[in-house]
Design an enzyme around this catalytic site. Structure first.
Site, mmCIF file in Angstrom:
data_model
loop_
_atom_site.group_PDB
_atom_site.id
_atom_site.type_symbol
_atom_site.label_atom_id
_atom_site.label_comp_id
_atom_site.label_asym_id
_atom_site.label_seq_id
_atom_site.Cartn_x
_atom_site.Cartn_y
_atom_site.Cartn_z
ATOM 1 N N GLY A 1 -2.530 7.698 1.580
ATOM 2 C CA GLY A 1 -2.038 6.337 1.412
ATOM 3 C C GLY A 1 -0.549 6.388 1.153
ATOM 4 O O GLY A 1 -0.002 7.441 0.810
ATOM 5 N N LEU B 1 -9.420 -6.770 -1.301
ATOM 6 C CA LEU B 1 -9.440 -5.935 -0.099
ATOM 7 C C LEU B 1 -8.537 -6.512 0.987
ATOM 8 O O LEU B 1 -7.785 -5.789 1.651
ATOM 9 C CB LEU B 1 -10.871 -5.795 0.421
ATOM 10 C CG LEU B 1 -11.043 -5.029 1.739
ATOM 11 C CD1 LEU B 1 -10.465 -3.622 1.646
ATOM 12 C CD2 LEU B 1 -12.523 -4.984 2.137
ATOM 13 N N GLN C 1 -5.995 -8.345 0.536
ATOM 14 C CA GLN C 1 -4.617 -8.153 0.075
ATOM 15 C C GLN C 1 -4.144 -6.737 0.374
ATOM 16 O O GLN C 1 -3.032 -6.532 0.880
ATOM 17 C CB GLN C 1 -4.556 -8.432 -1.432
ATOM 18 C CG GLN C 1 -3.151 -8.578 -1.995
ATOM 19 C CD GLN C 1 -3.190 -8.958 -3.470
ATOM 20 O OE1 GLN C 1 -3.917 -8.354 -4.270
ATOM 21 N NE2 GLN C 1 -2.435 -9.972 -3.840
ATOM 22 N N ARG D 1 -3.437 -6.158 4.104
ATOM 23 C CA ARG D 1 -2.176 -6.695 4.626
ATOM 24 C C ARG D 1 -0.964 -5.865 4.213
ATOM 25 O O ARG D 1 0.109 -6.027 4.779
ATOM 26 C CB ARG D 1 -1.997 -8.147 4.157
ATOM 27 C CG ARG D 1 -3.067 -9.104 4.686
ATOM 28 C CD ARG D 1 -2.763 -10.541 4.299
ATOM 29 N NE ARG D 1 -3.922 -11.411 4.532
ATOM 30 C CZ ARG D 1 -4.699 -11.892 3.573
ATOM 31 N NH1 ARG D 1 -4.429 -11.606 2.302
ATOM 32 N NH2 ARG D 1 -5.726 -12.677 3.851
ATOM 33 N N ASP E 1 -11.029 6.873 12.352
ATOM 34 C CA ASP E 1 -11.832 7.995 12.828
ATOM 35 C C ASP E 1 -10.973 8.916 13.699
ATOM 36 O O ASP E 1 -10.108 8.441 14.442
ATOM 37 C CB ASP E 1 -13.015 7.503 13.666
ATOM 38 C CG ASP E 1 -13.910 6.533 12.910
ATOM 39 O OD1 ASP E 1 -13.939 6.605 11.664
ATOM 40 O OD2 ASP E 1 -14.586 5.714 13.564
ATOM 41 N N CYS F 1 -11.212 15.022 2.280
ATOM 42 C CA CYS F 1 -9.933 14.990 2.985
ATOM 43 C C CYS F 1 -9.192 16.321 2.921
ATOM 44 O O CYS F 1 -8.240 16.534 3.678
ATOM 45 C CB CYS F 1 -9.054 13.884 2.420
ATOM 46 S SG CYS F 1 -9.745 12.222 2.636
ATOM 47 N N ALA G 1 1.050 5.210 -1.306
ATOM 48 C CA ALA G 1 1.322 5.515 -2.717
ATOM 49 C C ALA G 1 1.337 7.017 -2.956
ATOM 50 O O ALA G 1 2.182 7.534 -3.699
ATOM 51 C CB ALA G 1 0.290 4.840 -3.615
#
Length: 384
Positions: free
Chosen positions: A309, A46, A48, A51, A211, A150, A311
């Site tokens: 994200g 987490l 990692q 960052r 949030d 989402c 990715a």
């Protein structure tokens, strides 16, 4: 005056609001150290991820020293419900007021409301509390969506567009207030408890989510005044649930909040759904090109993609052969504030119009548990 023979659907106001407390990289690492063994595999991973997200700051509804989230015993889901029904209601109301001010109308003119959240399940729904706080007329038709995570921001816009069409068919004006609000920071002690019980299970949501609340006003043609400013025209939409993907993303109730799970394969699954949905919209000429015109290539569109994200954004960009500028608002929102679940794609649309004049044609898409996918065809009418 508006032409009653036209059936346009228009976004005439947008607003969003972030809470005041901010979490940066060091804040999360210090908080984890208070409750977990930082040498555990899940915590190391987490940290990692934390960052490498590229997120500058994540707005939260809770202060770092909030007693409820710092005591030895985690808050219960009942206590979290009370937090949502006070702080989230206020957050959503602030976003709504911004959208109403952007529109230039008054709360008394609202004919419908449609709301969504993935972080509360109480009844009466939080929309009743928000509407009451705003002074929305009691006879306004209302809808509250759930279970779409989402994808909720675009789901509210799709439902608002459907409401507007229905009102037009009945010869009535529609001025629809839509809003989305999610609190993800309040789930942190639930996530920490899960990690303590399962040292190999990483909860990356703590490093990605923030949030926020976002809101919009949608009008049909019968509700438009001659001098009303239009931001986007809603042209068409598509949604669906991908086969065999129920386990890829989940948010399930827990005594301490919600057990949220995202599969590492999520970027491939979600980005792979974008092309087929776009082809469906193009095939039926969603952007209303003149007869005989070639279909719009993806590179001729501006894109408002839910930034789940980096990715996910990178995969969509790669699959659709897009350049950076077409997804500028998506990357800007994610890198600035992270993902705020359902409101985020609405924030992207709000941001897009303020980053120079968008392309005329825009596609908006978002993803949620299921995996459910939403996609809308929009036309920019804004001079911002």
């Amino acid at each position: 005056m508006a032409d009653p023979n036209r059936s346009g659907i228009y976004v005439v106001g947008i607003g969003h609001h972030y809470p005041p407390y901010l979490t940066d990289l060091d804040d999360l690492e210090g908080y984890l150290a208070r409750f977990l063994d930082t040498n555990a595999p899940s915590v190391k991973k987490l940290l990692q991820v934390n960052r490498k997200t590229g997120i500058k700051e994540r707005p939260n509804i809770i202060a770092r020293d909030d007693p409820l989230f710092n005591r030895a015993v985690p808050p219960t889901i009942s206590e979290l419900d009370q937090v949502f029904r006070t702080r989230a209601v206020d957050l959503a109301a602030r976003a709504c007021r911004k959208a109403i001010a952007d529109w230039g109308g008054t709360v008394s003119q609202i004919t419908h409301t449609v709301a969504v959240t993935g972080s509360n399940a109480g009844s009466p729904g939080y929309d009743v509390l928000v509407n009451e706080k705003l002074g929305v007329p009691g006879n306004a038709q209302r809808a509250l969506l759930s279970g779409v995570g989402c994808a909720g921001g675009l789901a509210t816009l799709r439902v608002a567009a459907t409401m507007a069409n229905d009102a037009t068919l009945r010869g009535r004006p529609a001025r629809i207030l839509g809003y989305a609000c999610d609190l993800t920071s309040t789930n942190i002690r639930c996530d920490l408890t899960i990690m303590a019980e399962n040292p190999n299970e990483t909860r990356v949501s703590m490093a990605l989510f923030s949030d926020a609340a976002a809101a919009f006003i949608v009008c049909n043609e019968l509700a438009l005044d001659d001098d009303e400013s239009i931001i986007y025209s809603v042209l068409d939409w598509e949604n669906g649930v991908l086969k065999n993907t129920l386990a890829y993303e989940q948010s399930l109730p827990d005594p301490l909040g919600f057990r949220f799970f995202m599969s590492p394969e999520l970027p491939d699954v979600t980005s792979g759904a974008v092309g087929p949905l776009l082809e469906t919209l193009l095939a039926r000429n969603a952007w209303r090109l003149p007869d005989g015109s070639p279909p719009l290539p993806p590179t001729d569109l501006d894109w408002a993609v839910h930034p789940a994200g980096l990715a996910v954004l990178d995969k969509v960009k790669e699959n659709m052969a897009l350049h950076d500028g077409q997804m500028r608002a998506c990357f800007d929102v994610f890198e600035g504030k992270g993902s705020s679940a359902s409101p985020t794609v609405l924030i992207v649309l709000d941001r897009l119009r303020k980053m120079g004049k968008p392309k005329e044609n825009i596609v908006a898409t978002s993803f949620g548990p299921g995996i459910c996918v939403e996609m809308l065809a929009l036309r920019s009418c804004s001079d911002h």
